[in-house]
Design an enzyme around this catalytic site. Sequence first.
Site, PDB file in Angstrom:
ATOM      1  NE  ARG A 185      -4.089  -1.870   0.288  1.00 18.93           N
ATOM      2  CZ  ARG A 185      -4.060  -3.133  -0.124  1.00 18.93           C
ATOM      3  NH1 ARG A 185      -2.998  -3.610  -0.728  1.00 18.93           N
ATOM      4  NH2 ARG A 185      -5.111  -3.921   0.050  1.00 18.93           N
ATOM      5  CB  SER A 257      -8.563  -1.846   4.599  1.00 17.61           C
ATOM      6  OG  SER A 257      -8.920  -3.099   4.109  1.00 17.61           O
ATOM      7  CD  GLU A 354      -5.694   0.653   2.510  1.00 14.25           C
ATOM      8  OE1 GLU A 354      -5.595  -0.517   2.874  1.00 14.25           O
ATOM      9  OE2 GLU A 354      -6.507   1.047   1.658  1.00 14.25           O
TER      10      GLU A 354
HETATM   11  N1  EPU Z   1     -10.998 -11.646   9.657  1.00 17.11           N
HETATM   12  C1  EPU Z   1     -11.675 -11.670  10.854  1.00 17.11           C
HETATM   13  N2  EPU Z   1     -12.756 -10.866  11.002  1.00 17.11           N
HETATM   14  C2  EPU Z   1     -13.199 -10.036  10.010  1.00 17.11           C
HETATM   15  C3  EPU Z   1     -12.519 -10.017   8.795  1.00 17.11           C
HETATM   16  C4  EPU Z   1     -11.412 -10.835   8.633  1.00 17.11           C
HETATM   17  O1  EPU Z   1     -11.307 -12.391  11.762  1.00 17.11           O
HETATM   18  O2  EPU Z   1     -14.192  -9.308  10.254  1.00 17.11           O
HETATM   19  C5  EPU Z   1      -9.791 -12.475   9.522  1.00 17.11           C
HETATM   20  C6  EPU Z   1     -10.007 -13.757   8.778  1.00 17.11           C
HETATM   21  O3  EPU Z   1      -9.313 -14.775   9.478  1.00 17.11           O
HETATM   22  C7  EPU Z   1      -9.341 -13.580   7.433  1.00 17.11           C
HETATM   23  C8  EPU Z   1      -8.269 -12.549   7.765  1.00 17.11           C
HETATM   24  O4  EPU Z   1      -8.786 -11.759   8.843  1.00 17.11           O
HETATM   25  O5  EPU Z   1      -8.805 -14.726   6.940  1.00 17.11           O
HETATM   26  C9  EPU Z   1      -7.933 -11.616   6.611  1.00 17.11           C
HETATM   27  O6  EPU Z   1      -9.143 -11.013   6.123  1.00 17.11           O
HETATM   28  P1  EPU Z   1      -9.296 -10.590   4.613  1.00 17.11           P
HETATM   29  O7  EPU Z   1      -8.965 -11.744   3.739  1.00 17.11           O
HETATM   30  O8  EPU Z   1     -10.620  -9.967   4.389  1.00 17.11           O
HETATM   31  O9  EPU Z   1      -8.120  -9.554   4.403  1.00 17.11           O
HETATM   32  P2  EPU Z   1      -7.736  -8.186   5.181  1.00 17.11           P
HETATM   33  O10 EPU Z   1      -6.326  -8.328   5.602  1.00 17.11           O
HETATM   34  O11 EPU Z   1      -8.714  -7.846   6.224  1.00 17.11           O
HETATM   35  C10 EPU Z   1      -6.841  -7.172   2.985  1.00 17.11           C
HETATM   36  C11 EPU Z   1      -6.842  -5.842   2.297  1.00 17.11           C
HETATM   37  C12 EPU Z   1      -8.146  -5.606   1.552  1.00 17.11           C
HETATM   38  C13 EPU Z   1      -8.337  -6.733   0.543  1.00 17.11           C
HETATM   39  C14 EPU Z   1      -8.349  -8.067   1.308  1.00 17.11           C
HETATM   40  C15 EPU Z   1      -8.424  -9.244   0.375  1.00 17.11           C
HETATM   41  C16 EPU Z   1      -5.400  -4.404   3.613  1.00 17.11           C
HETATM   42  C17 EPU Z   1      -5.313  -3.247   4.544  1.00 17.11           C
HETATM   43  N3  EPU Z   1      -6.626  -4.767   3.266  1.00 17.11           N
HETATM   44  O12 EPU Z   1      -7.829  -7.135   3.995  1.00 17.11           O
HETATM   45  O13 EPU Z   1      -8.008  -4.389   0.837  1.00 17.11           O
HETATM   46  O14 EPU Z   1      -9.540  -6.577  -0.179  1.00 17.11           O
HETATM   47  O15 EPU Z   1      -7.104  -8.198   2.030  1.00 17.11           O
HETATM   48  O16 EPU Z   1      -7.227  -9.407  -0.295  1.00 17.11           O
HETATM   49  O17 EPU Z   1      -4.372  -4.930   3.203  1.00 17.11           O
HETATM   50  C18 EPU Z   1      -8.322  -2.055   1.084  1.00 17.11           C
HETATM   51  O18 EPU Z   1      -7.097  -1.955   1.010  1.00 17.11           O
HETATM   52  O19 EPU Z   1      -9.078  -1.054   1.228  1.00 17.11           O
HETATM   53  C19 EPU Z   1      -8.922  -3.366   1.048  1.00 17.11           C
HETATM   54  C20 EPU Z   1     -10.222  -3.569   1.181  1.00 17.11           C
END
Ligand code: EPU
Length: 360
Positions: A185, A257, A354
């Site tokens: 990012r 995010s 972010e």
């Molecule tokens: N999880 C929870 N609770 C929740 C959501 C997620 O426990 O409410 C846990 C789950 O175990 C899951 C893990 O967190 O496996 C990761 O969640 P997710 O796959 O949704 O990924 P994230 O790290 O929360 C990142 C990006 C998103 C992107 C998703 C999918 C960042 C800051 N965010 O989110 O990007 O869509 O991965 O690749 O890196 C953005 O940057 O605005 C954004 C939405």
Amino acid sequence: METLKQVTSLTRIVSNQKMSMLEIEQDVLLGQYTTLHIGGKAQYFTVAKAESDVSEIVTHAKSNSLPVTILGGGSNVLISDEGIAGLVVKNEIDGIEWSEEDGAVSVRAGSGVSFDLLVKDSVERGYWGMENLSLIPGSVGATPIQNVGAYGVEVKDLIKSVEAVSLVTGKTRVFSNQECQFGYRDSFFKTKEGRLFFVTAVTFLLQTEAEPRITYKDLSAHFAGQNNITVTEVRDAVVGIRSSKFPDWNDIGTAGSFFKNPIVEAEQAKLLEEKYPDIPMFDTPAGDVKVSLSWLLDKVLNLKGVQHGDVGLYEKHVLVLVNHGSATAMAVDKFADFVSEAVEKEVGVRPEREVTKLGK
Ligand code: EPU
């Protein structure tokens, strides 16, 4: 108030031997241009429709000593309630040019093009590369700045070059992928020097050969046991996953995010893993470890769906900060600090935002 008169009227500017009109408005409410639906007024406001407008804007801003703030899709910004001083430029630079030669596909898109429109177009043409980035809000121009990523793909994997106009000299410069200095990012365009460039176009490289990238947990679960996956199926899967987790910003104000996942040294990651054996972690190419902030906010701090006034964390995805009604930027700031402090107290790491703060 000579300056004021000059910029509030329709301003005629001579550039490259051609006459054109820059329309500049005053006191324009910016909340309407952000997906969080938050933000005070722009002192001056204009729209860039073509690269040539940018050179004119630079000339105009310099001669009137106005700082320039660029607004893309408004999907990753928090604009202050007091608004933005100087000239705010809404980027609507259009145009998509495809070229395919010997199986090598490239596309050059204007920075104001909706990124998902480009992804959809690419998938409909059967090209591989962008499908995992489906349904990301915002414009093409924001993608290199942020190094936008989702489901195991980042735009740095696809970008060939970025064209940008210097807000200092008005000259265009082409940045190679390497010169963009991409990180998680992050990019050159987020540095002090890089912020003085207006991204006007981005060229992406795609491929005609099938190459599904479905190792990210949500996608591997979706496609378990399936062969011969099509690019349309990957887009559909990503659209389905995102729609089930993220709110539609037309209904609920959000900037996706709000925080980045913290990156910690291997030693600290080990300690975190001892304390929280189930925490999702990902090794980074630099040898550090990215830890899941979502998991910590949800499973450790129990903050899913928490709400202070109109600001909260979304009930279906805890990393997504939402504006349930008429939240102010100040309320968002306060709430975000509350979340950061809670994480720091429990885990010893203060999450970085972010979302970019703009304005007074
Ligand atoms: N999880 C929870 N609770 C929740 C959501 C997620 O426990 O409410 C846990 C789950 O175990 C899951 C893990 O967190 O496996 C990761 O969640 P997710 O796959 O949704 O990924 P994230 O790290 O929360 C990142 C990006 C998103 C992107 C998703 C999918 C960042 C800051 N965010 O989110 O990007 O869509 O991965 O690749 O890196 C953005 O940057 O605005 C954004 C939405």
